[in-house]
Design a protein around this motif. Structure first.
Motif, PDB file in Angstrom:
ATOM      1  N   GLY A 132      21.945 -41.332   9.159  1.00 20.22           N
ATOM      2  CA  GLY A 132      21.656 -41.659   7.772  1.00 20.22           C
ATOM      3  C   GLY A 132      20.434 -42.561   7.715  1.00 20.22           C
ATOM      4  O   GLY A 132      20.543 -43.737   7.378  1.00 20.22           O
ATOM      5  N   CYS A 134      21.737 -36.690   7.358  1.00 21.19           N
ATOM      6  CA  CYS A 134      22.090 -36.654   5.935  1.00 21.19           C
ATOM      7  C   CYS A 134      20.846 -36.274   5.142  1.00 21.19           C
ATOM      8  O   CYS A 134      19.771 -36.834   5.359  1.00 21.19           O
ATOM      9  CB  CYS A 134      22.586 -38.011   5.465  1.00 21.19           C
ATOM     10  SG  CYS A 134      24.081 -38.540   6.278  1.00 21.19           S
ATOM     11  N   SER A 153      19.945 -40.221   2.394  1.00 24.73           N
ATOM     12  CA  SER A 153      20.540 -41.323   3.160  1.00 24.73           C
ATOM     13  C   SER A 153      21.163 -42.404   2.284  1.00 24.73           C
ATOM     14  O   SER A 153      21.479 -43.484   2.752  1.00 24.73           O
ATOM     15  CB  SER A 153      19.493 -41.943   4.088  1.00 24.73           C
ATOM     16  OG  SER A 153      18.470 -42.547   3.338  1.00 24.73           O
ATOM     17  N   VAL A 174      26.015 -40.352   2.553  1.00 21.31           N
ATOM     18  CA  VAL A 174      26.288 -40.694   3.956  1.00 21.31           C
ATOM     19  C   VAL A 174      27.791 -40.685   4.207  1.00 21.31           C
ATOM     20  O   VAL A 174      28.265 -40.128   5.202  1.00 21.31           O
ATOM     21  CB  VAL A 174      25.676 -42.063   4.328  1.00 21.31           C
ATOM     22  CG1 VAL A 174      26.112 -42.484   5.718  1.00 21.31           C
ATOM     23  CG2 VAL A 174      24.155 -42.025   4.230  1.00 21.31           C
ATOM     24  N   GLU A 212      29.040 -37.077   4.194  1.00 23.19           N
ATOM     25  CA  GLU A 212      28.588 -36.378   5.394  1.00 23.19           C
ATOM     26  C   GLU A 212      29.384 -36.819   6.615  1.00 23.19           C
ATOM     27  O   GLU A 212      29.769 -36.016   7.454  1.00 23.19           O
ATOM     28  CB  GLU A 212      27.095 -36.624   5.620  1.00 23.19           C
ATOM     29  CG  GLU A 212      26.443 -35.666   6.568  1.00 23.19           C
ATOM     30  CD  GLU A 212      26.258 -34.282   5.982  1.00 23.19           C
ATOM     31  OE1 GLU A 212      26.491 -33.305   6.719  1.00 23.19           O
ATOM     32  OE2 GLU A 212      25.878 -34.165   4.806  1.00 23.19           O
ATOM     33  N   CYS A 213      29.651 -38.093   6.691  1.00 24.87           N
ATOM     34  CA  CYS A 213      30.427 -38.628   7.810  1.00 24.87           C
ATOM     35  C   CYS A 213      31.836 -38.046   7.815  1.00 24.87           C
ATOM     36  O   CYS A 213      32.373 -37.691   8.870  1.00 24.87           O
ATOM     37  CB  CYS A 213      30.460 -40.149   7.728  1.00 24.87           C
ATOM     38  SG  CYS A 213      30.840 -40.948   9.274  1.00 24.87           S
ATOM     39  N   LEU A 233      28.105 -43.330  13.237  1.00 25.18           N
ATOM     40  CA  LEU A 233      27.210 -43.317  12.083  1.00 25.18           C
ATOM     41  C   LEU A 233      26.056 -44.251  12.401  1.00 25.18           C
ATOM     42  O   LEU A 233      26.270 -45.422  12.708  1.00 25.18           O
ATOM     43  CB  LEU A 233      27.931 -43.783  10.819  1.00 25.18           C
ATOM     44  CG  LEU A 233      27.057 -44.035   9.586  1.00 25.18           C
ATOM     45  CD1 LEU A 233      26.311 -42.768   9.162  1.00 25.18           C
ATOM     46  CD2 LEU A 233      27.900 -44.577   8.441  1.00 25.18           C
ATOM     47  N   MET A 289      22.596 -45.767  10.821  1.00 27.32           N
ATOM     48  CA  MET A 289      21.834 -45.944   9.585  1.00 27.32           C
ATOM     49  C   MET A 289      20.727 -46.956   9.783  1.00 27.32           C
ATOM     50  O   MET A 289      20.853 -47.877  10.588  1.00 27.32           O
ATOM     51  CB  MET A 289      22.741 -46.446   8.454  1.00 27.32           C
ATOM     52  CG  MET A 289      23.862 -45.530   8.079  1.00 27.32           C
ATOM     53  SD  MET A 289      24.827 -46.159   6.676  1.00 27.32           S
ATOM     54  CE  MET A 289      25.644 -47.575   7.403  1.00 27.32           C
ATOM     55  N   THR A 306      18.776 -48.742   0.954  1.00 23.70           N
ATOM     56  CA  THR A 306      19.000 -48.991   2.382  1.00 23.70           C
ATOM     57  C   THR A 306      18.976 -50.470   2.742  1.00 23.70           C
ATOM     58  O   THR A 306      18.830 -50.814   3.913  1.00 23.70           O
ATOM     59  CB  THR A 306      17.955 -48.236   3.241  1.00 23.70           C
ATOM     60  OG1 THR A 306      16.651 -48.695   2.902  1.00 23.70           O
ATOM     61  CG2 THR A 306      18.063 -46.741   3.042  1.00 23.70           C
ATOM     62  N   ARG A 337      24.033 -50.995   2.842  1.00 22.77           N
ATOM     63  CA  ARG A 337      24.525 -50.457   4.107  1.00 22.77           C
ATOM     64  C   ARG A 337      25.912 -50.994   4.457  1.00 22.77           C
ATOM     65  O   ARG A 337      26.754 -50.264   4.962  1.00 22.77           O
ATOM     66  CB  ARG A 337      23.541 -50.745   5.236  1.00 22.77           C
ATOM     67  CG  ARG A 337      22.252 -49.953   5.134  1.00 22.77           C
ATOM     68  CD  ARG A 337      22.514 -48.500   4.921  1.00 22.77           C
ATOM     69  NE  ARG A 337      21.339 -47.676   5.198  1.00 22.77           N
ATOM     70  CZ  ARG A 337      21.228 -46.429   4.822  1.00 22.77           C
ATOM     71  NH1 ARG A 337      22.197 -45.843   4.130  1.00 22.77           N
ATOM     72  NH2 ARG A 337      20.159 -45.733   5.124  1.00 22.77           N
TER      73      ARG A 337
END
Length: 128
Positions: free
Chosen positions: A7, A32, A35, A40, A43-44, A52, A54, A62, A67
C-alpha cells in the motif's frame, strides 16, 4: 510463500519493492490500486495478506495518523497480518521518529527507511 500487500502511494517505490519481492522468489505481492485507508484494508482482507507494507509521508492519505488508523482496522480483520511501514528518513526525519515510536509502542511490527537495500527488506519481511 508469504503474501505481501503493498500500500505505497509513490509509484516508483511501490514498483521497485514489488520487483524486489518477486525476484526474491519468497513472496507473492499485490499492489493496492489506491493506497488510501479503506482500499488497503479491503485489499488486505481479500488477498489474505500475511504482511502489509505501507509508506508514510506528509500527504493526508498517507500521514502517520491515517496509517495508524489502517493498522487498527487491519488488526481487527486480520490479526495475524504483520504490518510494516516505510518512510524517507532523509526528507522526513520527523516522520522517521514517529515511525520508530510506533514500533516501540507495538503499533507496528517493523519499519524500514526507503534507503534500505532490497536484500535487507526481503530478509526482514521473511522473518515477520
Amino acid at each position: 510463500m508469504k503474501k505481501v500487500v503493498v500500500g505505497i502511494q509513490n509509484s516508483l517505490l511501490a514498483e521497485a519493492i514489488i520487483r524486489i519481492l518477486h525476484d526474491s522468489g519468497e513472496f507473492w505481492s499485490v499492489r493496492c490500486s489506491d493506497s488510501r485507508g479503506n482500499d488497503v484494508v479491503k485489499e488486505c482482507q481479500a488477498f489474505l495478506g500475511d504482511v502489509l507494507l505501507m509508506d508514510v509521508s506528509y500527504a493526508k492519505e498517507t500521514n502517520m495518523n491515517a496509517r495508524l488508523q489502517v493498522c487498527e482496522q487491519v488488526r481487527k480483520i486480520r490479526p495475524e497480518c504483520k504490518i510494516a511501514l516505510i518512510c524517507d528518513e532523509n526528507s522526513f526525519p520527523e516522520i522517521a521518529q514517529e515511525v520508530t515510536f510506533a514500533k516501540k509502542r507495538g503499533m507496528i511490527d517493523a519499519f524500514f527507511y526507503s534507503s534500505v537495500s532490497g536484500t535487507y527488506l526481503t530478509a526482514i519481511l521473511d522473518t515477520l
